[in-house]
Scaffold this active site. Structure first.
Site, PDB file in Angstrom:
ATOM      1  N   GLU A   1       0.102  -1.100   5.821  1.00 53.81           N
ATOM      2  CA  GLU A   1       1.269  -0.744   6.437  1.00 53.81           C
ATOM      3  C   GLU A   1       1.135   0.833   6.897  1.00 53.81           C
ATOM      4  O   GLU A   1       1.311   1.235   7.893  1.00 53.81           O
ATOM      5  CB  GLU A   1       2.681  -0.828   5.740  1.00 53.81           C
ATOM      6  CG  GLU A   1       3.893  -0.578   6.355  1.00 53.81           C
ATOM      7  CD  GLU A   1       4.367   0.706   6.603  1.00 53.81           C
ATOM      8  OE1 GLU A   1       5.231   1.057   7.453  1.00 53.81           O
ATOM      9  OE2 GLU A   1       3.876   1.596   5.572  1.00 53.81           O
TER      10      GLU A   1
ATOM     11  N   ASP B   1       0.804  -1.215   0.058  1.00 54.54           N
ATOM     12  CA  ASP B   1      -0.034   0.060   0.099  1.00 54.54           C
ATOM     13  C   ASP B   1       1.028   1.166   0.031  1.00 54.54           C
ATOM     14  O   ASP B   1       2.019   1.333   0.430  1.00 54.54           O
ATOM     15  CB  ASP B   1      -0.801   0.139   1.073  1.00 54.54           C
ATOM     16  CG  ASP B   1      -0.311  -0.011   2.504  1.00 54.54           C
ATOM     17  OD1 ASP B   1       0.758  -0.682   2.582  1.00 54.54           O
ATOM     18  OD2 ASP B   1      -0.785   0.810   3.300  1.00 54.54           O
TER      19      ASP B   1
END
Ligand code: ZN
Length: 371
Positions: free
Chosen positions: A134, A77
């Site tokens: 994350e 991400d």
């Protein structure tokens, strides 16, 4: 070739607010092409979207709990981007730099890991670990740390460090604090109790705790002790009303040799002191985040190897990374990657081409020596 891979990764919009299915499909294809077997570890995020942690293995399979010698870990991400930034999903090269969202944090590392994994023939099991979420609190890595689908001896976690091996990181903890008072007309303060006066007394004590925390030193860090911050405060309803409630957010970053609870213990002792002085004192503490830090010894073979391969001395960082979760899977961990953390999360994020290529070479050497 590595630039092409990075361009393909950047083209897939994988901001944390979206499902990462598309980038996972891409990574599965790439891993299968070099003979890795992969497995999805899906979960549903708080907005009902499917998120996937993907693990790809070489020299092992998913029967039982695989024991892996080395894991290369990258998060899929990215942070959001300004829609007016036309290069965000269209990797653009200028003056030896590649611009695009995630180019630096952390698709550059993923491109390097994929490139390194293509050119090797490991004798011991190797894993590529791709995590979700994350950027919104290490959520994917935490799921993996909980489920423990593999055991890992050494981990290399991708984050932009300008190829400096990072062998230790501080933890990250948060608590929401609600101090209660009793509302009353401000002309008659004796009829109520001000939550803001109460909170301010408690905050004074926290400032003293911040000073006290300097006694516990960890020389590898800058600052070399646990720090705390009250970043948000909100209280009261009107200028002429004694405030019934005051809330604030307490954040602290513990050195890895100090448990997160240490500060909470000091804080609860401070609250007990306030209650002694003011029997009516009421306060609720919701300690809702406690990400542990991590530390790998300077003489670890992993640290030695990466210092030698990069020519850079190892260091530490004061922010959270997925290395802590990888330690919970049994591994010694290092954080490293191409690009500068100060460029990450900005419009105009970039990775220098030279560092990107060097990173692939460093990862190739690491695989060769450890696996
Ligand atoms: Zn990152």
């Amino acid at each position: 070739m590595i630039k092409q891979t990075l361009a393909e990764l950047v083209r897939i919009d994988s901001v944390s607010a979206r499902s990462n299915t598309q980038i996972v499909e891409y990574l599965e294809r790439r891993c299968a092409a070099v003979g890795f077997v992969s497995k999805r570890f899906p979960y549903t995020d708080e907005h009902g979207l499917e998120k996937i942690n993907l693990i790809a293995l070489s020299g092992a399979d998913f029967s039982g709990t695989p024991n892996v010698e080395l894991a290369l870990v990258g998060h899929t991400d990215t942070v959001p981007y300004d829609p007016n930034w036309t290069e965000a999903t269209n990797l653009t090269e200028r003056d030896g730099k590649l611009y695009g969202r995630g180019a630096c944090d952390t698709k550059g590392f993923i491109a390097a890991a994929l490139t390194a994994a293509e050119k090797i023939n490991p004798r011991k099991p190797l894993a590529l670990v791709f995590t979700a979420d994350e950027e919104v609190g290490l959520l994917g890595a935490k799921k993996l740390a909980q489920a423990k689908p593999l055991r890992v001896r050494y981990s290399i976690v991708g984050e932009p460090t300008s190829l400096r091996p990072i062998r230790a990181g501080k933890g990250y903890s948060l608590a929401e604090v609600i101090v209660k008072g009793r509302e009353a007309h401000s002309a008659y303060p004796a009829l109520g109790a001000s939550a803001i006066f109460r909170a301010s007394r408690l905050i004074n004590r926290l400032e003293s705790i911040a000073t006290q925390l300097k006694d516990d030193q960890h020389a590898a860090f800058d600052p070399s002790f646990t720090t705390l911050n009250i970043g948000l405060i909100h209280g009261g309803s009107a200028k002429n009303v004694l405030p019934g409630e005051c809330r604030f957010t307490l954040e602290w970053r513990p050195i890895p040799t100090q448990p997160s609870e240490h500060l909470l213990d000091l804080f609860h002792a401070a609250i007990a002191e306030e209650m002694k002085a003011d029997p009516d004192f009421q306060c609720i503490v919701d300690a809702n985040r406690q990400d542990t830090g991590f530390e790998t010894a300077p003489d670890s073979p992993l640290v030695q190897l990466l210092e030698k391969a990069t020519g850079n001395e190892s260091g530490t960082v004061a922010f959270g990374t997925e290395a802590a979760q990888m330690m919970l899977l049994g591994s010694e961990a290092i954080v490293i990657g191409p690009g500068d953390i100060r460029e990450a999360h900005r419009t105009g994020e970039f990775v220098p081409v030279g560092e990107l290529e060097r990173c692939a070479e460093v990862l190739r050497q690491s695989i060769q020596q450890l696996c």
